[in-house]
Design a protein around this motif. Structure first.
Motif, PDB file in Angstrom:
ATOM      1  N   SER A  60     -13.340 -10.839  -5.907  1.00 10.34           N
ATOM      2  CA  SER A  60     -15.052 -11.528  -5.969  1.00 10.34           C
ATOM      3  C   SER A  60     -15.733 -10.668  -5.942  1.00 10.34           C
ATOM      4  N   ILE A  61     -15.638  -9.404  -7.101  1.00 10.48           N
ATOM      5  CA  ILE A  61     -16.495  -8.083  -7.490  1.00 10.48           C
ATOM      6  C   ILE A  61     -18.056  -9.389  -8.397  1.00 10.48           C
ATOM      7  N   THR A  62     -18.890  -9.098  -7.855  1.00 13.58           N
ATOM      8  CA  THR A  62     -19.509  -9.434  -9.027  1.00 13.58           C
ATOM      9  C   THR A  62     -20.658  -8.624  -9.653  1.00 13.58           C
ATOM     10  N   ALA A  63     -20.787  -7.328  -8.974  1.00 12.41           N
ATOM     11  CA  ALA A  63     -21.389  -6.586  -9.701  1.00 12.41           C
ATOM     12  C   ALA A  63     -20.816  -5.007  -9.088  1.00 12.41           C
ATOM     13  N   VAL A  64     -21.006  -3.891 -10.279  1.00 14.37           N
ATOM     14  CA  VAL A  64     -20.581  -2.292  -9.801  1.00 14.37           C
ATOM     15  C   VAL A  64     -21.599  -2.149 -10.149  1.00 14.37           C
ATOM     16  N   THR A  65     -22.296  -1.422 -10.042  1.00 13.82           N
ATOM     17  CA  THR A  65     -23.342   0.184 -10.293  1.00 13.82           C
ATOM     18  C   THR A  65     -23.191   1.552  -9.964  1.00 13.82           C
ATOM     19  N   HIS A  66     -23.388   2.378 -10.519  1.00 10.94           N
ATOM     20  CA  HIS A  66     -23.543   3.875 -10.406  1.00 10.94           C
ATOM     21  C   HIS A  66     -24.493   3.551  -9.139  1.00 10.94           C
ATOM     22  N   ILE A  67     -24.469   4.624  -8.247  1.00  6.90           N
ATOM     23  CA  ILE A  67     -25.575   5.276  -7.013  1.00  6.90           C
ATOM     24  C   ILE A  67     -26.169   7.090  -7.308  1.00  6.90           C
ATOM     25  N   GLY A  68     -27.095   7.068  -6.976  1.00  2.61           N
ATOM     26  CA  GLY A  68     -26.645   8.835  -7.062  1.00  2.61           C
ATOM     27  C   GLY A  68     -26.902   9.351  -8.448  1.00  2.61           C
ATOM     28  N   LYS A  69     -27.000  10.581  -7.896  1.00  2.00           N
ATOM     29  CA  LYS A  69     -26.957  11.673  -8.950  1.00  2.00           C
ATOM     30  C   LYS A  69     -26.115  11.995  -9.904  1.00  2.00           C
ATOM     31  N   PRO A  70     -25.831  11.590 -10.839  1.00  3.41           N
ATOM     32  CA  PRO A  70     -24.940  12.276 -12.188  1.00  3.41           C
ATOM     33  C   PRO A  70     -24.605  14.054 -11.967  1.00  3.41           C
ATOM     34  N   GLY A  71     -23.298  14.120 -12.493  1.00  2.00           N
ATOM     35  CA  GLY A  71     -22.895  15.591 -12.505  1.00  2.00           C
ATOM     36  C   GLY A  71     -22.348  16.254 -11.605  1.00  2.00           C
ATOM     37  N   GLY A  72     -22.026  15.414 -10.380  1.00  2.00           N
ATOM     38  CA  GLY A  72     -22.219  16.158  -9.401  1.00  2.00           C
ATOM     39  C   GLY A  72     -19.789  15.588  -8.981  1.00  2.00           C
ATOM     40  N   GLY A  73     -19.588  16.001  -9.886  1.00  2.00           N
ATOM     41  CA  GLY A  73     -18.086  15.882  -9.962  1.00  2.00           C
ATOM     42  C   GLY A  73     -17.731  14.096 -10.014  1.00  2.00           C
ATOM     43  N   ASN A  74     -17.951  13.603  -7.922  1.00  2.00           N
ATOM     44  CA  ASN A  74     -17.894  12.153  -7.726  1.00  2.00           C
ATOM     45  C   ASN A  74     -19.088  12.239  -7.211  1.00  2.00           C
TER      46      ASN A  74
END
Length: 163
Positions: A60-74
């Motif tokens: 039932s997932i319709t979308a998945v998006t990265h949030i936050g700044k990249p490069g922090g490990g997680n």
């Protein structure tokens, strides 16, 4: 003006009612593309499901998006569901997801986030006091094997409170 702000807040909460934030997703090139990220999140939810196969939660997932700044490990990931019921079913998997190193949270409006942070500060200060180097009582208590059930109960309570 207050009516307009209340209406905007209500609409923001309604838009976010089907969304949740999954914390602890590794920020790697292998899952940087949207399709790979969605597959990764669905696999983690399926791994946490009791039947260990494709679950209704992941379907039932319709979308998945990265949030936050990249490069922090997680990095945090915004997961959008087809319905709020599907989101609540995902919360049922939160204990197993926590064992895998992930944490689920609601997507909050800026006003909700500000209110939560104001409430969290005294609780976080109490927690820091309990586990400071000056008070080894709590550490020695939870170091005993038979007290781990109490520790897990406290973790579940903190999870319910979303701390």
């Amino acid at each position: 003006m207050a009516t307009l702000e209340a209406t905007v807040e209500f609409l923001n909460q309604r838009v976010r009612s089907k969304n949740m934030v999954l914390h602890g997703v590794p920020d790697t090139a292998a899952i940087s593309r949207p399709a790979d990220l969605e597959r990764f999140v669905k696999c983690r939810l399926d791994d946490a499901a009791p039947g260990r196969g494709p679950s209704g939660v992941s379907q039932s997932i319709t979308a998945v998006t990265h949030i936050g700044k990249p490069g922090g490990g997680n990095r945090a990931v915004l997961v959008e569901y087809a319905s709020s019921q599907a989101k609540h079913k995902a919360y049922a998997l939160s204990r197993e997801l926590r064992r895998q190193g992930f944490h689920l949270a609601d997507e909050l409006t800026p006003k909700q986030l500000q209110a939560q942070q104001a409430m969290d500060l005294p609780l976080r200060q109490q927690y820091a006091t309990l586990f400071s180097s000056e008070t080894d009582t709590m550490r020695s208590f939870f170091a005993q094997k038979d007290h781990m059930q109490v520790f897990n109960f406290i973790l579940d309570c903190l999870d319910v409170l979303k701390i």
